[in-house]
Design an enzyme around this catalytic site. Structure first.
Site, PDB file in Angstrom:
ATOM      1  N   TYR C 139       0.882  -1.165   0.000  1.00 17.56           N
ATOM      2  CA  TYR C 139       0.000   0.000   0.000  1.00 17.56           C
ATOM      3  C   TYR C 139       0.924   1.220   0.000  1.00 17.56           C
ATOM      4  CZ  TYR C 139      -3.855   3.016   1.730  1.00 17.56           C
ATOM      5  OH  TYR C 139      -4.809   3.999   1.895  1.00 17.56           O
ATOM      6  N   LYS C 167      -1.517  -1.192  -4.058  1.00 17.32           N
ATOM      7  CA  LYS C 167      -2.524  -0.147  -4.100  1.00 17.32           C
ATOM      8  C   LYS C 167      -1.772   1.162  -4.081  1.00 17.32           C
ATOM      9  CE  LYS C 167      -6.032   2.490  -1.839  1.00 17.32           C
ATOM     10  NZ  LYS C 167      -6.645   2.936  -0.583  1.00 17.32           N
ATOM     11  N   VAL C 214      -9.281   1.095  -5.997  1.00 18.77           N
ATOM     12  CA  VAL C 214      -9.696   0.936  -4.608  1.00 18.77           C
ATOM     13  C   VAL C 214     -10.271   2.280  -4.168  1.00 18.77           C
ATOM     14  CG1 VAL C 214      -8.946   0.224  -2.298  1.00 18.77           C
ATOM     15  CG2 VAL C 214      -7.807  -0.714  -4.316  1.00 18.77           C
TER      16      VAL C 214
END
Lengths: 312, 312, 312, 312
Positions: C139, C167, C214
């Protein structure tokens, strides 16, 4: 190439630049201010620094400022000149102009606006120093230039004779102590003047061995900073602290602006100018566009600080 | 709600957390270290701080650390405990665990990871203080949490009785002086202990009126910091400065790592642990993943600093 | 060690965590929300992300959230779980708990609070991946952790099989394009799912080759993001853009808070929760201390955005 | 006051400034480069931008550059001129010089070096616009000036007629989408040209509605960017993406410098100059002090990128 910097100690205020209502340099006020500072006992003057609003002045205005300050100082104290420009070639140009005008030393920062690499800093300062015949001082001011000058770099350049000193406005205590220890260790290899720009901790910085201070607030109360330095010199640390506490309380005039409504620059140099105008030392508190003037309520707060400090 | 904090002065080192080769808490070494610190004359201990590697420890490990330190201190000096978590609910949970374990006070930062607004800071500290029965200290460490605690906020919370003190590791001199002046002005409204985390300028900070220091380097040389504080207390500022200069030179052990090859955390707490292992005070210099151990060459540099400082 | 991640494409919203008035996890609302998202056509769920308020939740609350989401998803879509903690050992602990609870993948950031060195990032992710039996996603969220994950590092870890995807919430366009080009070049060496967290430029990111998105806003309008992805998949870029423009206008609900009075986190996840409560999908818009609730005027602005977008 | 900006769309490269071995402006090479760009089909030229090394040039050199570019363009395409200076008065001075030299528009940033308050930005741009008779473009480049221009501010100034457009190099996708939506909503109230400076995501930005691009890499491959814009204009998004992918791979030439040994500026504009010299379009790849030249190994990497892209 730099020469001896031994005389750059004590209180060297960054002289503010008074402006007329129209935004021109107010040379009469500037001369009066210089007189006030010299009478106050300062050991040098720093023209065209951040507090001198240099980033807001055209080159022509900067030249007017420098000529006025040097003229008014009339050799009583040395005048350092900022050559604060984005990169080397521009710094060199301004430094040469200042040297020709009679500056006793040049003050330059790391390059800014451009993204600067650590390896570019030594070449930058070497190029500036080799282009001038007066001492070069590094100005370490990451809040403006977004680069920190590492103490190892500064001490290396001191040992080479490139730098005659540093004005440290970095707020990095570890770095500053390293500088002081390192400058002492230089010994014969070079006089290196370590000046702090942190005007509210001068007592501690002098205790640690700083050579002097470049206080924006010194425009307003030069005698206070001179007393502080003298107390320190004779080892009267309680006296130094008491004077610093008084000056730290006075320094709250930079917080006179309504929170959240103006930049730190406006609060700071605008506050100094407002105080100087209230003291009658300059004609107007005008600051450069796009800064805004102090409101009456803010001016009243500056006045209150001056009264508490016994200056008004 | 916080109670008096008057005893939180002097040297309160942030205790490092010795680890076994497998990364478990080495409680035997930790007990030995606590004994060394108390013999060194410290006036308190701070467990689970940044130097205590708290961000690398699971909650279970943190509890082991706290129980070990409190057990080894055996009431000789008070033990502060860090409750360093991302936001309020988590801080409260850790603070209550620490209070139950016998912590004499809790140390908490601003929220981090989340983007924190200035208006959220007072509710955060108020919520933590109201959930515990021991004093709460704010830990101002923008380099880790990316939020600065304004002196006005801290003094407001001090006046409310929410905060019993602050550990200032912000490097913001202007703010620190304001805190000191403001804390003095609080008078009867609240004891507020202003502690500096800047271990190389303690002389100047004590001169300015700081109540004490939380020096990571105090793990390695507690006696040095105790001597420094004692010199300051009796007004021997030249002595304080000389001791600080020696400690500042010793502090260079945090620069033993090859430049550019490790984080400041590795250089710092890894350096302290390497020094403690060389001094035989802890069994291994192991640091938590993903930090790397000191190389032999780096360890040799740490050893050289210890020898120069007369510790080895 | 990570396994295939080929199913992690399309819309994978970071599920917000509904709270009761007392600040407990509102599991009934959370189940309802999960149902809404799955009906909306999302291809996966991301529990315990930034939008899931994970930094504000205790470990116990986090476990409640994860169990609830996994239970409600009931195998219809995979559930990724955030293991967002300050350093490796803590991330591993949370990741194992999540794996045991049935998470289909783990999402972890760079270490934070600690000052992290670039050389520590690969060991960090390798240690986490080797401790779990489900895919690991990086992330990249520098606004929270203050470290950027370089595309070279991510692609190296992808080639090693350490990372199954990323992400990207870094806002670094150059880096993101490098990732996309590099992921394509990986070929057989590893499936690597490149997901963007930038919910207002999904059209452009899909055009460039992103595998999915996302979107926090996907809690509020999952169907919109699903339509956007489907338009992109069939090459209807004008349609994708029109849908994105509508969603970008809806996204303005994060600006419903009075300027300067709350954090971006409050505006963002507080805005999503306020919208979800207005839509009747969760019972309350309560956010965790120290965030503040939306005022009635701010709530009215959120309502206006929902009405304009045709959702209310 | 600004007038119509409707012609400022498409590819407007920030022209690099070729230098001689001695660091003087190489006007012959600059003329050749301008010819190459115009033949490449660009719709405008941006002289004295960041890629034009403007921060490294003296005012005299800047004037030479501008006269040369305007002379060589000979009215075939409009020439925008950067007036990139620390504060308003200095920007105005440079803007007037540029207008007199024939610039079709002026590009200015927020103040820098000084700490700038959000409330100072509108007065700054208003003062500049009112001092000139050609359109004013804001240059949003926080990586250089450390201030982000909020879309609300820009759209307000667009509606007032102060700004004719913006070059967005902020990397803030949310902000950019807001700008695009807001500019469309302006309708008759003002032509406002939204240009992206992010040369590797131009496909997505054009899809979102950007009016054009200001790509440093456009110096090297203007035809590529022109093809990309034309593909977008006719709705051939797959074609636009393929061209962008090729250009993104070519853009890797900015990473030819050894990691950690030079600034992003050196890698970027030094890379462009090295490529242009290899292509024979300028005589030398010399960059200004304190930047360093590319090493032979680094130059070989630039050459490899050019070969892969089919340019050499």
């Amino acid at each position: 190439m730099s020469t001896t910097a031994s005389s750059f100690t004590g209180v060297i205020p960054p002289v503010v630049t008074p402006l007329t209502e129209q935004g021109a340099v107010d040379t009469a006020s500037l001369e009066r201010l210089v007189g006030h500072l010299i009478e106050g006992g300062v050991s040098g003057l720093f023209a065209l620094g951040s507090s001198g609003e240099t980033a807001y002045l055209t080159h022509e205005q900067q030249e007017t400022v420098l000529e006025t300050v040097i003229g008014a100082a009339a050799g009583q104290v040395p005048v350092l000149a900022g050559a604060i420009e984005t990169a080397t070639r521009r710094v060199v140009e301004r430094a040469r102009v200042a040297e020709k005008a009679g500056a006793a030393g040049i003050v330059a920062t790391a390059p800014f606006y451009t993204r600067t690499h650590a390896g570019e800093l030594a070449p930058h300062f070497r190029a500036v120093a080799s282009a001038i015949g007066v001492p070069l001082f590094a100005y370490d001011v990451p809040v403006c230039v977004h680069t920190k000058l590492a103490p190892g770099l500064l001490l290396q350049l001191a040992a080479e004779g490139v730098l005659a000193g540093v004005k440290d406005s970095s707020g990095d205590d570890v770095s500053f102590r390293k500088l002081l220890l390192g400058a002492r260790a230089l010994g014969d290899r070079g006089a290196f003047s370590v000046l702090t720009g942190h005007e509210v901790v001068v007592d501690g910085m002098l205790l640690a061995g700083a050579d002097g201070v470049v206080p924006g607030l010194g425009n307003v109360d030069p005698r206070g900073y001179v007393r502080l330095c003298e107390a320190a010199r004779r080892g009267d640390w309680a006296g130094a602290r008491a004077e610093q506490d008084r000056l730290a309380a006075l320094f709250a005039l930079v917080d006179a602006v309504e929170p959240g409504t103006a930049s730190g620059t406006t609060g700071g140099l605008g506050g100094f100018k407002t105080a100087l105008a209230l003291l009658g030392l300059i004609d107007t508190p005008v600051v450069s566009t796009p800064m805004r003037p102090h409101t009456p309520a803010e001016t009243a707060r500056v006045r209150a600080r001056l009264e508490e400090a016994g200056l008004l």
